[in-house]
Design an enzyme around this catalytic site. Structure first.
Site, mmCIF file in Angstrom:
data_model
loop_
_atom_site.group_PDB
_atom_site.id
_atom_site.type_symbol
_atom_site.label_atom_id
_atom_site.label_comp_id
_atom_site.label_asym_id
_atom_site.label_seq_id
_atom_site.Cartn_x
_atom_site.Cartn_y
_atom_site.Cartn_z
ATOM 1 N N LYS A 1 48.782 -1.748 -20.264
ATOM 2 C CA LYS A 1 49.664 -2.418 -21.223
ATOM 3 C C LYS A 1 48.853 -2.696 -22.490
ATOM 4 O O LYS A 1 47.889 -3.462 -22.468
ATOM 5 C CB LYS A 1 50.202 -3.724 -20.633
ATOM 6 N N LYS B 1 52.670 0.961 -20.836
ATOM 7 C CA LYS B 1 53.525 0.293 -21.817
ATOM 8 C C LYS B 1 52.738 0.090 -23.106
ATOM 9 O O LYS B 1 51.624 -0.431 -23.037
ATOM 10 C CB LYS B 1 53.982 -1.057 -21.254
#
Length: 326
Positions: free
Chosen positions: A196, A248
């Site tokens: 992320k 992400k």
């Protein structure tokens, strides 16, 4: 001109292109994020996410039923509480808004939709960070993981099928797996936000959750310049017991998605984040691009890179378009 190989032969008609297509996204791969606000009694549009709303608790069942009707694979629940504090206490309360929303979603889902819950403190803290702060104002990794364990148990008791570990704390997957197993929740799955990144593309999401963040999250989310580190993070999370690993954002990090997919023995997810979605929506609203074609192309690129699961705000529309195209 005599050519033995003419690749254009396989592009001659729509039927031919469908026949030889290498990547075939389907609705069951899609996960729809849902935002539940404790203080609402009617849906409220999110200005920077056209077509997306904050929901009251009473709206959760209908949203999950719509997801099931569309044939998508899952929903991911986020929640905005009435009261926030430095510890994010509402995240661990059995009657907290997220845990009530989980119970509503599970009741509506039956066996048709996987109910996922965001496991992070940023929506619940008054400082907006993903964990608890130490005396110097820094996010304290190990103290935060202890809170995550309590939060995980609350979500499991509420009935969540999958916990989305999005905080990017070191060791969080192993600690949460241990806490769940000790309490008899061996069947609850863990989706680790393994890679992320500290991205500029999260802006609309922060409106969606009424973020209180001051500063940034660069000490725990990843540097956008780092590719190999993404594969390392995913490998560590898999070793700690993650059932699914996620990258992400998605489109700016398709190289990382591909790297993770190449090494992973568990399913790989990609999150088509708020800023990515909003870019398509804004350009389409101005007539600059074709909305349907752009969302379908973005989805195809994520699956082509190796994503087995795609979290996207366009899930319902994509499911309908994929059905039409089939």
């Amino acid at each position: 001109m005599s050519l033995s190989r003419r690749p254009r032969r396989l592009r001659t008609t729509p039927a031919m292109r469908r026949l030889v297509r290498e990547v075939r996204p389907h609705a069951a791969q899609l996960v729809l994020p849902l935002f539940v606000h404790e203080d609402l009694d009617a849906p409220r549009p999110i200005t920077s996410l056209p077509g997306v709303e904050q929901l009251p608790l009473s709206g959760v069942r209908a949203a999950v039923e719509a997801a099931a009707e569309a044939g998508i694979g899952g929903v991911m629940l986020f929640a905005i509480p009435s009261v926030r504090d430095a510890e994010g206490s509402a995240a661990c309360e059995s009657d907290g808004i997220l845990n009530l929303a989980i119970a509503e979603a599970v009741a509506a889902a039956g066996d048709q939709v996987v109910v996922m819950a965001d496991l992070c403190l940023d929506e619940f803290t008054d400082h907006g960070h993903c964990g608890v702060l130490d005396a110097r104002g820094n996010v304290h990794n190990d103290a935060t993981v202890l809170v995550y364990q309590r939060m995980a148990l609350a979500q499991a008791r509420a009935g969540a099928h999958v916990l989305g570990l999005s905080g990017m704390m070191d060791g969080q997957v192993a600690a949460i797996r241990d806490a769940l197993d000790e309490e008899g929740f061996e069947s609850v799955s863990l989706l680790a936000y393994a890679a992320k990144y500290a991205s500029a593309f999260y802006g609309p999401f922060r409106e969606a959750v009424d973020s209180q963040l001051q500063g940034d999250r660069r000490t725990y989310q990843m540097d956008p310049a780092n590719r190999r580190e993404g594969a390392l993070e995913a490998a560590l999370d898999e070793a700690e017991g993650a059932d699914i690993v996620m990258v992400k954002p998605a489109l700016p990090y398709l190289d990382v998605v591909a790297d993770v997919a190449a090494q992973s023995s568990v399913p790989v997810a990609a999150y088509h984040v708020s800023g990515e979605y909003a870019q398509i929506e804004a350009a389409a609203a101005n007539g600059w691009i074709d909305r349907r074609a752009s969302h379908l192309e973005a989805l195809t690129s994520m699956v082509r890179a190796g994503a087995d699961i795609v979290v996207t705000y366009a899930a319902l529309d994509l499911a309908a378009w994929l059905k039409e195209d089939a």
